[in-house]
Every structure is written in structure tokens, then in C-alpha cells.
Scaffold this motif. Structure first.
Motif, PDB file in Angstrom:
ATOM      1  N   UNK A 182       4.941   5.594  -5.210  1.00 55.48           N
ATOM      2  CA  UNK A 182       5.494   5.434  -6.558  1.00 55.48           C
ATOM      3  C   UNK A 182       4.445   5.501  -7.664  1.00 55.48           C
ATOM      4  N   UNK A 183       3.267   5.992  -7.341  1.00 53.35           N
ATOM      5  CA  UNK A 183       2.232   6.158  -8.364  1.00 53.35           C
ATOM      6  C   UNK A 183       1.636   4.869  -8.864  1.00 53.35           C
ATOM      7  N   UNK A 184       1.643   3.820  -8.050  1.00 56.02           N
ATOM      8  CA  UNK A 184       1.115   2.532  -8.459  1.00 56.02           C
ATOM      9  C   UNK A 184      -0.270   2.247  -7.880  1.00 56.02           C
ATOM     10  N   UNK A 185      -0.824   3.188  -7.151  1.00 53.29           N
ATOM     11  CA  UNK A 185      -2.136   2.973  -6.534  1.00 53.29           C
ATOM     12  C   UNK A 185      -3.236   3.169  -7.576  1.00 53.29           C
ATOM     13  N   UNK A 186      -4.379   2.494  -7.412  1.00 55.43           N
ATOM     14  CA  UNK A 186      -5.463   2.584  -8.410  1.00 55.43           C
ATOM     15  C   UNK A 186      -5.945   4.010  -8.650  1.00 55.43           C
ATOM     16  N   UNK A 187      -5.935   4.851  -7.629  1.00 55.87           N
ATOM     17  CA  UNK A 187      -6.459   6.208  -7.778  1.00 55.87           C
ATOM     18  C   UNK A 187      -5.736   6.972  -8.881  1.00 55.87           C
ATOM     19  N   UNK A 188      -4.462   6.663  -9.117  1.00 53.81           N
ATOM     20  CA  UNK A 188      -3.691   7.369 -10.152  1.00 53.81           C
ATOM     21  C   UNK A 188      -3.586   6.569 -11.443  1.00 53.81           C
ATOM     22  N   UNK A 189      -4.266   5.437 -11.517  1.00 53.18           N
ATOM     23  CA  UNK A 189      -4.221   4.625 -12.724  1.00 53.18           C
ATOM     24  C   UNK A 189      -5.645   4.297 -13.178  1.00 53.18           C
ATOM     25  N   UNK A 190      -6.188   3.183 -12.759  1.00 57.97           N
ATOM     26  CA  UNK A 190      -7.566   2.800 -13.098  1.00 57.97           C
ATOM     27  C   UNK A 190      -8.357   2.657 -11.798  1.00 57.97           C
ATOM     28  N   UNK A 214       0.820  -1.221   0.000  1.00 57.62           N
ATOM     29  CA  UNK A 214       0.000   0.000   0.000  1.00 57.62           C
ATOM     30  C   UNK A 214       0.849   1.265   0.000  1.00 57.62           C
ATOM     31  N   UNK A 215       1.753   1.403   0.958  1.00 55.25           N
ATOM     32  CA  UNK A 215       2.562   2.621   1.050  1.00 55.25           C
ATOM     33  C   UNK A 215       3.519   2.743  -0.134  1.00 55.25           C
ATOM     34  N   UNK A 216       4.136   1.640  -0.506  1.00 56.32           N
ATOM     35  CA  UNK A 216       5.041   1.658  -1.666  1.00 56.32           C
ATOM     36  C   UNK A 216       4.294   2.080  -2.926  1.00 56.32           C
ATOM     37  N   UNK A 217       3.096   1.551  -3.120  1.00 51.68           N
ATOM     38  CA  UNK A 217       2.309   1.891  -4.309  1.00 51.68           C
ATOM     39  C   UNK A 217       1.950   3.368  -4.316  1.00 51.68           C
TER      40      UNK A 217
END
Length: 491
Positions: A116-124, A110-113
């Protein structure tokens, strides 16, 4: 014979790549294992990762890679057994997060994502329920799909029928379909052309457009026995069995007898003009681009639906094994999945949607691939729908099977073994029986299930009173989206 030699060549290439990877692993450098299967696409992705590592500076003072990646084949069941036994690969592909995460075998990223922009909010954002469990993230996508109906525009032009609009209703589907099949089969001894290929996957989004879903809000029981599913299943069976807009089982069998090959996406029949459209996503190009017949003009439209527009969002994702000894190296691989190189590889190959939409949104090579203007709005529309109306299939943590029983109900009706309401009732009972058995046999599920059932009672009371429902009470991703669109949530 040519196919045999081609197959042998591919196997030799894969074996050579595996040998190279094995030799590299003997150099004494750390090695992480990606349990993703041995295929040409995965070999190319692994090779690209090594190239990316070098370009990003993950090398020692001698210019040697700090670590390498090795592919390993395994299915979900064997992977789960390995994970529970403590011997899984560092990276696990095709992860059903809702099933694996509660067992404690996946690393919480969770924190790593987020960093580094890997969380769903910034993708899909719609993919969140497939990547998270209990509000924590455990996976990142390798690719995604938001399926629709791929239309052969040349076939429609051949019969002088206007192709369907991007959004349409079931009534329009029936009207256009009847005109298409009338013209396409005029003067023929028997029906040879169908408006659409077999696509029972359309039943779920059609029912969702009416407010129905497989599970209830807390995913503690089936909700299949509902007016929404009765309407959707009845329509599909009418289009297939009565109006012959869609082939039924006997039609598909006769196609096989005629030496036409039918696969899950009915791609050959679409290319031949036997089907006007099929249910698929941009990944269909992995087949179409290999065929000389695949250069027809594409259209890509939504499923025929009622008020709530939606499509099913699917994700192939990778997680880090909780017992990995190289978690920091595994996290670097997740960053690679979000980076330009990997995403541009998926954009070129058309192997689903890229995991990071930022590399596709303003990229002309994605929207209109070079020298492929005939692919039309396939790529643009799928990305747009994934970001706007894509909703994953609901996956209950209390239901151990990967089967929503919709096809079970459809087959009961098509084989005249049950009416539509009865078939849906039997399907719902089968799901509920499996839920009860799973909860009774799994002590760790009992308390979460009890709490979820209590929440369901509160939700039902609020609905009956016409009151808004707290969003935190709802775990079903469909109802979160549907109720939000109806102004029914207290957030």
C-alpha cells in the motif's frame, strides 16, 4: 481571565467531541481505539478520519460507517503496561518501535506497508530505523521533523548584518555571530540580544559532521568519548560561555526575571528580536501563526557543520497493537495517514512534515502557504533535508533509557564540574553501565547482544585494516549513511 475562559471553551469542545464519539460507540458498530491523547489537533484528525471513511465508501447498506474511531489518552509507560497486560488500544501513538517491537506487542505490517505504499523506501527512507525492528516494519508516521535554524531576517536587517547562508561552517557561525552580537548590543549596559537561542540539540549533528555518534556501529556500547564529540562540545561551550553567542543558564534566568517567557524553542524571544535564530522545524508555525508578532520574514538554514552534512530526523508514528481484535480496521487508519486528506491537513496546520511526501513535493500550498510568503523556504528546506540528509538519533535495543547523555556532559562542563574529555567519559560510562544492566537483567537480550559484540570486533578489525565493512553488520543508521558517503561499505 480571557485565557481562563478560552481554556474552558477548549475543554468543553474536547469534552463534546469525546461525548459524540462515545455515543457513536454505543450504536453497536465496531470501534477502534487510538491511544494518542486528547487534544484539539487529535480531535480534528479523528473527525477527518470519519469523514474520509464515508467518502471512501466504508459504509453499510444504510450509509452508516462500518466502524468508528475513539481517542484515548496514555503515556508510553502506561501504554506499554497495558500492551503487555493485553488491554492496549488498537492503535498506539508515539511508539518507540525499537523498545516495543522486541517485546512482541506490535503488529508486523511489513507486507501490508509494501503493498500500500507505506514502506519507508517510498516515503522517507531515512526514517526506516524508527519504523522497523529486525528488518520488519511495525509503524507508520503521523508526522516528521528535520530540524534546522529558523532565522528572523528582519532582526538581521535591523542591525545591518547579512543573514547566514543555507549551509555554513562553525567558523562562519562564529564570525557572523560575533559581528551580529557586537552590532545588536552596541551602546547597551549589558547584553540583551543573542545570535541564537539555547540549542544543545545542535551538538549531535555537529559531532556527526565529523564522523562521531552516541553509539558504536552495532549499538553495543557508547562512542561519546571521541575526538568528534570533544570538538563539538567544546565549540558549543565556547559559543555559550565564552563568546556569548548563545545564552547560558544564567542568561536564560535573567530573561525570566525580565518577564520574557522562554520555552523549549525560545519562540517568543525570536519574535521579539532577542534571538537572531532558534533551533526548530516548521511545527513552530503552530505558535507563530497565533501571534501578531509571528509575521516576520523567515530564513531556514542548516546547523553549522563540517564535512558530513546531516540533521536529526524525528518521527511521531502509530502502530497496530498485536492483541487488537480489529486489525483490518486499524490498517485502514494507516492508509488514511498516507492519503491526501490527512496529509493536506498537516500541510495546512504546519504540524510537522506530512507522512507521505508525495502530497507535498509538487504542492505550491506546501512550499509557499497562501498569504504567507514571509515564511520563505522553511517548508521547502525542511522537506528537502528530511529526504536528503535526515538521520534519526541512534536508538540501541540494549539501552533502556531515552537519554543520550549529551546534555549530562554539557552541564558538567558548563558548571565547571569536569573537563570536556572527562565529562564525555563519564557520560559514556553511564550509558555502558545501563547497557550491561539491561542485558544482564533481560534474558532475551543476551544472545542478540553477544552476537552484536562479535560483529563489532569484526568491524573494528576491518576498520583497522582499511577494509570495507559489510552493510549488514551495521545497525546504527548514522554509520550506515556516513560510511556509505565515504565509500567504506561493502554492499
Amino acid at each position: 481571565m480571557k485565557r481562563l475562559f478560552a481554556g474552558i471553551a477548549v475543554l468543553l469542545a474536547l469534552a463534546s467531541a469525546a461525548t459524540v464519539m462515545s455515543l457513536r460507540s454505543r450504536s453497536g458498530r465496531p470501534e477502534i481505539v487510538w491511544t494518542a491523547g486528547l487534544s484539539q489537533d487529535r480531535v480534528e484528525q479523528a473527525a477527518l478520519f470519519h469523514e474520509w471513511l464515508r467518502n471512501e465508501g466504508y459504509v453499510d447498506e444504510n450509509g452508516e460507517l462500518l466502524f468508528t474511531l475513539r481517542l484515548e489518552a496514555a503515556d508510553n509507560q502506561s501504554t506499554l503496561i497495558q500492551a503487555v497486560s493485553g488491554v492496549a488500544g488498537d492503535l498506539i501513538d508515539h511508539v518507540p518501535v525499537s523498545r516495543f517491537a522486541p517485546m512482541g506487542v506490535l503488529e508486523d505490517i511489513t507486507e501490508f506497508a509494501a503493498e500500500n505504499g507505506l514502506d519507508p523506501a517510498r516515503n522517507y527512507p531515512g526514517a526506516a530505523s524508527l519504523l522497523t525492528s529486525g528488518g520488519r516494519q511495525y509503524a507508520f508516521p503521523c508526522n516528521l521533523a528535520a530540524r534546522g535554524l529558523l532565522v528572523n531576517l528582519d532582526t538581521f536587517a535591523e542591525y545591518g548584518v547579512e543573514p547566514p547562508p543555507e549551509e555554513w561552517t562553525p567558523e562562519e557561525f562564529e564570525r557572523i555571530g560575533l559581528e551580529f552580537t557586537r552590532r545588536a548590543n552596541a551602546g547597551k549596559a549589558r547584553q540583551e540580544v543573542f545570535f541564537a537561542g539555547p540549542m544543545p540539540g545542535m551538538i549531535l549533528p555537529l559531532a556527526r559532521s565529523l564522523g562521531g555518534d552516541v553509539f558504536n556501529e552495532t549499538m553495543t556500547a557508547s562512542a561519546l568519548a571521541s575526538p568528534a564529540f570533544e570538538k563539538a562540545l567544546s565549540l558549543y561551550c565556547r559559543w555559550s560561555g565564552e563568546l556569548k553567542l548563545i545564552p547560558d543558564a544564567s542568561d536564560i534566568a535573567s530573561e525570566s526575571a525580565d518577564s520574557s517567557s522562554a520555552n523549549g524553542e525560545a519562540t517568543p524571544q525570536l519574535m521579539r528580536g532577542r534571538y537572531g535564530m532558534i533551533l526548530t522545524g516548521r511545527y513552530v508555525n503552530m505558535d507563530l501563526r497565533r501571534s501578531p508578532r509571528g509575521t516576520f520574514r523567515y530564513g531556514f538554514v542548516q546547523f553549522p557543520e563540517y564535512g558530513f552534512k546531516n540533521t536529526e530526523l524525528t518521527v511521531r508514528c502509530t502502530s497496530i497493537y498485536k492483541g487488537s481484535k480489529h486489525k483490518e480496521f486499524a490498517k485502514i487508519f494507516l492508509k488514511f495517514l498516507a492519503g491526501r486528506d490527512y496529509n493536506e491537513l498537516l500541510i495546512r496546520s504546519s504540524d510537522g512534515l506530512p507522512p507521505n511526501p508525495a502530497w507535498a513535493k509538487e504542492n505550491p500550498a506546501f512550499h509557499t502557504p497562501p498569504e504567507r510568503p514571509f515564511e520563505g523556504k522553511l517548508h521547502t528546506n525542511e522537506l528537502k533535508w528530511a529526504l536528503a540528509i535526515g538521520i534519526p538519533e541512534s536508538r540501541s535495543p540494549f539501552y533502556p533509557l531515552n537519554d543520550n547523555k549529551i546534555n549530562y556532559a554539557r552541564q558538567k562542563v558548563e558548571n565547571k564540574l569536569a573537563s570536556v574529555p572527562e565529562a564525555l567519559r563519564l557520560a559514556a560510562e553511564a550509558i555502558d553501565h545501563s547497557i550491561r544492566a539491561a542485558v544482564e537483567g533481560t534474558p532475551s537480550l543476551r544472545e542478540p547482544y553477544r552476537q552484536a559484540c562479535e560483529l563489532q570486533k569484526k568491524i573494528d578489525a576491518r576498520k583497522a585494516a582499511g577494509e570495507k565493512i559489510p552493510a549488514a553488520w551495521i545497525s546504527n543508521p548514522f554509520f550506515l549513511s556516513y560510511y556509505r558517503s565515504k565509500g567504506m561499505l561493502a554492499e
